[in-house]
Scaffold this motif. Structure first.
Motif, PDB file in Angstrom:
ATOM      1  N   SER A 173    -101.693   8.610  -5.402  1.00  0.00           N
ATOM      2  CA  SER A 173    -101.021   9.576  -4.931  1.00  0.00           C
ATOM      3  C   SER A 173    -102.235  10.346  -5.295  1.00  0.00           C
ATOM      4  CB  SER A 173     -99.514  10.111  -5.015  1.00  0.00           C
ATOM      5  OG  SER A 173    -100.205  10.781  -6.125  1.00  0.00           O
ATOM      6  N   PHE A 174    -102.556  11.494  -4.386  1.00  0.00           N
ATOM      7  CA  PHE A 174    -103.954  12.771  -5.533  1.00  0.00           C
ATOM      8  C   PHE A 174    -103.789  13.274  -6.570  1.00  0.00           C
ATOM      9  CE2 PHE A 174    -105.185  17.521  -5.453  1.00  0.00           C
ATOM     10  CZ  PHE A 174    -106.931  16.471  -5.176  1.00  0.00           C
ATOM     11  N   GLU A 175    -102.463  13.469  -6.645  1.00  0.00           N
ATOM     12  CA  GLU A 175    -101.505  13.715  -7.626  1.00  0.00           C
ATOM     13  C   GLU A 175    -101.066  13.469  -8.314  1.00  0.00           C
ATOM     14  OE1 GLU A 175    -100.601  15.857  -4.125  1.00  0.00           O
ATOM     15  OE2 GLU A 175    -100.368  14.547  -4.629  1.00  0.00           O
ATOM     16  N   ASP A 176    -101.778  11.772  -9.110  1.00  0.00           N
ATOM     17  CA  ASP A 176    -101.725  11.184  -9.799  1.00  0.00           C
ATOM     18  C   ASP A 176    -103.099  11.416 -10.008  1.00  0.00           C
ATOM     19  OD1 ASP A 176     -98.930  10.087 -10.394  1.00  0.00           O
ATOM     20  OD2 ASP A 176     -99.111   8.851  -8.954  1.00  0.00           O
ATOM     21  N   LEU A 177    -103.899  10.865  -9.584  1.00  0.00           N
ATOM     22  CA  LEU A 177    -105.251  10.568  -9.073  1.00  0.00           C
ATOM     23  C   LEU A 177    -106.280  12.011  -9.657  1.00  0.00           C
ATOM     24  CD1 LEU A 177    -106.364   7.609  -6.666  1.00  0.00           C
ATOM     25  CD2 LEU A 177    -105.498   7.729  -8.858  1.00  0.00           C
ATOM     26  N   PHE A 178    -105.800  13.403  -9.339  1.00  0.00           N
ATOM     27  CA  PHE A 178    -106.893  14.462  -9.350  1.00  0.00           C
ATOM     28  C   PHE A 178    -106.668  15.102 -11.142  1.00  0.00           C
ATOM     29  CE2 PHE A 178    -108.056  19.332  -9.079  1.00  0.00           C
ATOM     30  CZ  PHE A 178    -109.141  18.601  -8.671  1.00  0.00           C
ATOM     31  N   PRO A 179    -105.715  15.179 -11.362  1.00  0.00           N
ATOM     32  CA  PRO A 179    -105.856  15.106 -13.025  1.00  0.00           C
ATOM     33  C   PRO A 179    -106.380  14.088 -13.853  1.00  0.00           C
ATOM     34  CG  PRO A 179    -103.437  14.737 -12.584  1.00  0.00           C
ATOM     35  CD  PRO A 179    -104.293  14.344 -11.061  1.00  0.00           C
ATOM     36  N   LEU A 180    -106.599  12.461 -13.958  1.00  0.00           N
ATOM     37  CA  LEU A 180    -107.476  11.788 -14.359  1.00  0.00           C
ATOM     38  C   LEU A 180    -108.867  11.830 -14.045  1.00  0.00           C
ATOM     39  CD1 LEU A 180    -105.689   8.288 -13.658  1.00  0.00           C
ATOM     40  CD2 LEU A 180    -105.598   9.715 -15.566  1.00  0.00           C
ATOM     41  N   ALA A 181    -109.155  11.827 -13.182  1.00  0.00           N
ATOM     42  CA  ALA A 181    -110.762  12.633 -12.464  1.00  0.00           C
ATOM     43  C   ALA A 181    -110.963  13.705 -13.433  1.00  0.00           C
ATOM     44  CB  ALA A 181    -110.603  12.574 -11.072  1.00  0.00           C
ATOM     45  N   GLU A 182    -110.266  14.966 -12.941  1.00  0.00           N
ATOM     46  CA  GLU A 182    -110.932  16.894 -14.150  1.00  0.00           C
ATOM     47  C   GLU A 182    -110.719  16.004 -15.584  1.00  0.00           C
ATOM     48  OE1 GLU A 182    -108.765  20.296 -12.437  1.00  0.00           O
ATOM     49  OE2 GLU A 182    -106.997  19.099 -13.213  1.00  0.00           O
ATOM     50  N   PHE A 184    -115.222  14.991  -8.608  1.00  0.00           N
ATOM     51  CA  PHE A 184    -114.665  14.564  -7.533  1.00  0.00           C
ATOM     52  C   PHE A 184    -115.607  12.532  -7.454  1.00  0.00           C
ATOM     53  CE2 PHE A 184    -116.808  13.246  -2.929  1.00  0.00           C
ATOM     54  CZ  PHE A 184    -115.663  12.999  -2.730  1.00  0.00           C
ATOM     55  N   SER A 185    -116.126  13.074  -7.341  1.00  0.00           N
ATOM     56  CA  SER A 185    -116.965  11.501  -7.994  1.00  0.00           C
ATOM     57  C   SER A 185    -116.383  10.336  -8.431  1.00  0.00           C
ATOM     58  CB  SER A 185    -118.100  11.416  -8.324  1.00  0.00           C
ATOM     59  OG  SER A 185    -118.562  10.163  -8.418  1.00  0.00           O
ATOM     60  N   TYR A 186    -115.222  10.884  -9.315  1.00  0.00           N
ATOM     61  CA  TYR A 186    -114.496   9.678 -10.306  1.00  0.00           C
ATOM     62  C   TYR A 186    -113.560   9.649  -9.548  1.00  0.00           C
ATOM     63  CZ  TYR A 186    -112.613   7.564 -14.060  1.00  0.00           C
ATOM     64  OH  TYR A 186    -112.216   6.813 -15.102  1.00  0.00           O
ATOM     65  N   LEU A 187    -112.946  10.646  -9.114  1.00  0.00           N
ATOM     66  CA  LEU A 187    -111.457  11.146  -7.843  1.00  0.00           C
ATOM     67  C   LEU A 187    -111.729   9.594  -7.130  1.00  0.00           C
ATOM     68  CD1 LEU A 187    -108.574  11.825  -7.134  1.00  0.00           C
ATOM     69  CD2 LEU A 187    -110.160  13.809  -5.824  1.00  0.00           C
ATOM     70  N   ALA A 188    -113.207   9.908  -6.119  1.00  0.00           N
ATOM     71  CA  ALA A 188    -113.109   9.238  -5.403  1.00  0.00           C
ATOM     72  C   ALA A 188    -113.417   7.348  -5.619  1.00  0.00           C
ATOM     73  CB  ALA A 188    -114.424   9.657  -4.379  1.00  0.00           C
ATOM     74  N   SER A 189    -114.056   7.526  -6.861  1.00  0.00           N
ATOM     75  CA  SER A 189    -113.613   6.062  -7.154  1.00  0.00           C
ATOM     76  C   SER A 189    -112.228   5.439  -7.684  1.00  0.00           C
ATOM     77  CB  SER A 189    -114.880   6.011  -8.851  1.00  0.00           C
ATOM     78  OG  SER A 189    -114.890   4.262  -9.051  1.00  0.00           O
TER      79      SER A 189
END
Length: 501
Positions: free
Chosen positions: A265-274, A251-256
Motif C-alpha cells: 500500500s501507499f501507506e506502507d511505502l511512502f514512509p519508507l521512500a521519505e 517519489f523516485s524511491y516510492l515508484a521503485s
C-alpha cells in the motif's frame, strides 16, 4: 577553472580524530563560508591541517576532492591544480613564512585561473567569476563545480595490467587511479570514496608483490565487495538526489518500491521512500564517519520489517545478517509482473489544490507506477514534473477545476500510447537477449510505420535501442534519460502539444 582552497589528506586504515577533523574542514572550506571571517582564518586553518596531516596525505585528498569537483577535467589539468595547491600550502605554511604569503599566493592563482592560457580545469562559470576581484573572485571560483558524469567512465584493468602499471611508477599509478576513480564517482560521499580508494591502493601494493598475486587479489576483492558496492550505489543515489532534490527523489524511491512490490500500500511505502530521501539528504554531503552505511542499514531494517511478509523476493533479500548486502539485494530486485488491481481512484480537484495536494498527486502517480512495473523511471520522473507544473498553474488559476479538467483530458489522450510504448520497450529489453530484442523491435517498428523508409526505420531503431540500453535499468542516469525521453516523445505525441515534452 575555479581555484579551490587547499584541502587536506588521506584517511588511514582506522580513521583517527585528526582525520575526522580534517575531513570536516574540507566541507567548511569548500563551501567557502569560513572565508567571510577573514583571510587569516582560512590560512591558519589550512596550515594547521597541512602540518597535522603532512604533505603526502594533504596531496592525496587534494587529488580526490578536485577530481570530484572538476569531474570533466583532464588528468593533466587536475595535476597542474594539485601542484599549485600543495606548493602554496608548502610554501606559506612553513615556519617563518610571512602572514601575507598565503593570501598573495591564492590571489596569484586566481589570476592565473582567469588567464586565457590557464592550465587548470576549464569551467563555463569561470568567465563570470573573473569579472569580480579579490576575495569575491576567489569565493566565486571556489564554488564552481562540474555536474556529475552521466555514467561512470572508470573501468578497472586486469590484475596483470594493474601490477604492470604499479611496478612501472607507483606514484604515477596512484595519482591516475585517484583521479579516474574520483572523477567517475564524483557524487559518492567523501568518506565512502576515501575508504574505497584507500583499500584499493592497499590491495594493489600488497598483491603485486605477493608470491601468489591471483589468490591475493581474490581475497582482497571479496573483502572490498561491500565497500565497492556502497561506492557505486551511493554515487548513483547521490547523483539522483543532486539532480532531483528531496521531494522528487522521494517519489523516485516510492515508484521503485511500488514496481518491485506492487501489492504493498501507499501507506506502507511512502514512509519508507521519505526515509530513503532523508538518508540521502543527511549523508550525500556529510563527512561524518560511516553516515551512509549506518543510515542505509537502519533504513534497510525498516524496509525488511515492513515488506518481507508481503513479498517473497523482499523476504529472500532480508534473510542475510549483513544489512548492507540486504540493501544491495533489494536494489537489484527486478520489477514484478503487472498485478491485477482495481481501478485506482482519482484525486478530486479540491484534493489536488488542498493542503496535501502534493501527497495526493504523488499517490496518483504511485498507483500508475504499481500498475506499470516496467515503466522506466525517466518517464515517471517526467510525469512527476508535469504533475507539479499542472498543479502550480491550475491551483493559482481563476477557475482551478476547469483548468485541471482540461489538463486531465489532454493527459488522457496523450499518456496511453506513451506508457504502452515505454513499458513494452523496457519489458522486452529486460527479458530478451540483446539481438532478439533488437530483432523484435525492428519488426514492431516496421509494422507501426509501414510507409517509412529503411533509413528512417533504422534511425528509429537505433534511437529506441539507445533509450532502452541507457534508461530501462534502475540505475539509469536521470538527466541524460530526461533528455532521451523528450526526444522519444516526439514520435508518440506532437512535441508542441505534449505535456511531457
Amino acid at each position: 577553472m575555479g581555484f579551490p582552497v587547499p584541502l587536506p589528506g588521506r584517511r588511514r586504515r582506522e580513521a583517527s580524530p585528526n582525520m575526522r577533523a580534517a575531513v570536516a574542514l574540507l566541507l567548511l572550506l569548500a563551501t567557502a563560508h569560513a572565508a567571510h571571517r577573514g583571510r587569516a582564518y582560512v590560512r591558519e586553518k589550512v596550515c594547521h591541517e597541512y602540518r597535522m596531516l603532512g604533505k603526502e596525505n594533504f596531496r592525496t585528498l587534494t587529488i580526490i576532492t578536485n577530481s570530484q569537483k572538476y569531474s570533466n577535467g583532464t588528468f593533466e589539468e587536475i595535476s597542474h591544480l594539485v601542484r599549485a595547491i600543495v606548493s602554496l600550502a608548502e610554501t606559506c605554511c612553513a615556519d617563518g613564512a610571512h602572514p601575507s604569503c598565503y593570501d598573495a599566493g591564492s590571489s596569484a592563482l586566481s589570476v592565473k585561473s582567469c588567464s586565457a592560457d590557464s592550465p587548470f580545469p576549464a569551467h563555463p562559470g569561470t568567465a563570470e567569476c573573473c569579472t569580480h576581484e579579490g576575495l569575491e573572485r576567489k569565493l566565486c571560483l571556489a564554488a564552481l563545480r562540474h555536474p556529475p558524469q552521466p555514467l561512470p567512465r572508470y573501468l578497472q584493468p586486469s590484475d596483470q595490467e594493474l601490477c604492470q602499471a604499479f611496478r612501472k611508477d607507483p606514484q604515477e599509478f596512484a595519482d591516475r587511479y585517484l583521479y579516474e576513480y574520483a572523477s567517475s564517482y564524483s557524487q559518492a560521499p567523501l568518506p565512502v570514496l576515501l575508504g574505497s580508494t584507500r583499500t584499493f591502493l592497499s590491495m594493489v601494493s600488497t598483491c603485486c608483490i605477493s608470491p601468489a598475486p591471483t589468490a591475493c587479489f581474490l581475497k582482497e576483492k571479496l573483502q572490498r565487495k561491500t565497500l565497492s558496492l556502497l561506492t557505486l550505489t551511493s554515487n548513483r543515489a547521490c547523483s539522483r538526489f543532486s539532480a532531483y532534490g528531496k521531494d522528487k527523489v522521494t517519489f523516485s524511491y516510492l515508484a521503485s518500491l511500488a514496481q518491485k512490490v506492487p501489492t504493498a500500500s501507499f501507506e506502507d511505502l511512502f514512509p519508507l521512500a521519505e526515509g530513503a530521501a532523508e538518508v540521502l539528504s543527511q549523508c550525500c554531503d556529510s563527512v561524518a564517519e560511516d553516515c551512509m552505511q549506518k543510515k542505509l542499514s537502519e533504513h534497510t531494517a525498516k524496509a525488511c520489517a515492513t515488506l518481507s511478509a508481503q513479498d517473497g523476493g523482499f523476504a529472500s533479500c532480508c534473510k542475510g545478517k549483513n544489512l548492507m548486502e540486504n540493501y544491495f539485494c533489494i536494489l537489484a530486485l527486478p520489477p514484478a509482473p503487472a498485478p491485477r488491481l482495481p481501478e485506482a481512484p482519482e484525486p478530486t480537484n479540491k484534493e489536488l489544490c488542498g493542503k496535501d495536494g502534493g501527497v495526493q498527486a504523488t499517490r496518483s502517480l504511485f498507483e500508475l507506477a504499481r500498475r506499470h512495473p516496467s515503466l522506466p523511471e525517466a518517464i515517471l520522473a517526467k510525469l512527476y514534473d508535469a504533475s507539479e507544473k499542472i498543479r502550480g498553474e491550475c491551483c493559482s488559476a481563476k477557475d482551478p477545476s476547469a483548468c485541471l479538467d482540461s489538463k486531465r483530458q489532454r493527459m488522457g489522450a496523450e499518456l496511453p500510447p506513451i506508457l504502452e510504448m515505454a513499458s513494452q520497450l523496457c519489458e522486452q529489453y529486460t527479458k530478451l537477449y540483446f539481438l532478439d530484442f533488437k530483432k523484435r523491435l525492428r519488426e514492431s517498428l516496421t509494422q507501426a510505420f509501414p510507409e517509412a523508409s529503411t533509413e528512417l526505420l533504422e534511425q528509429l531503431l537505433e534511437q529506441r535501442v539507445s533509450f532502452a540500453s541507457t534508461c530501462c535499468s534502475s540505475d539509469a542516469p536521470p538527466l541524460l534519460c530526461a533528455s532521451k525521453v523528450s526526444s522519444e516523445l516526439g514520435e508518440v505525441c506532437k512535441q508542441d502539444s505534449c505535456l511531457l515534452g
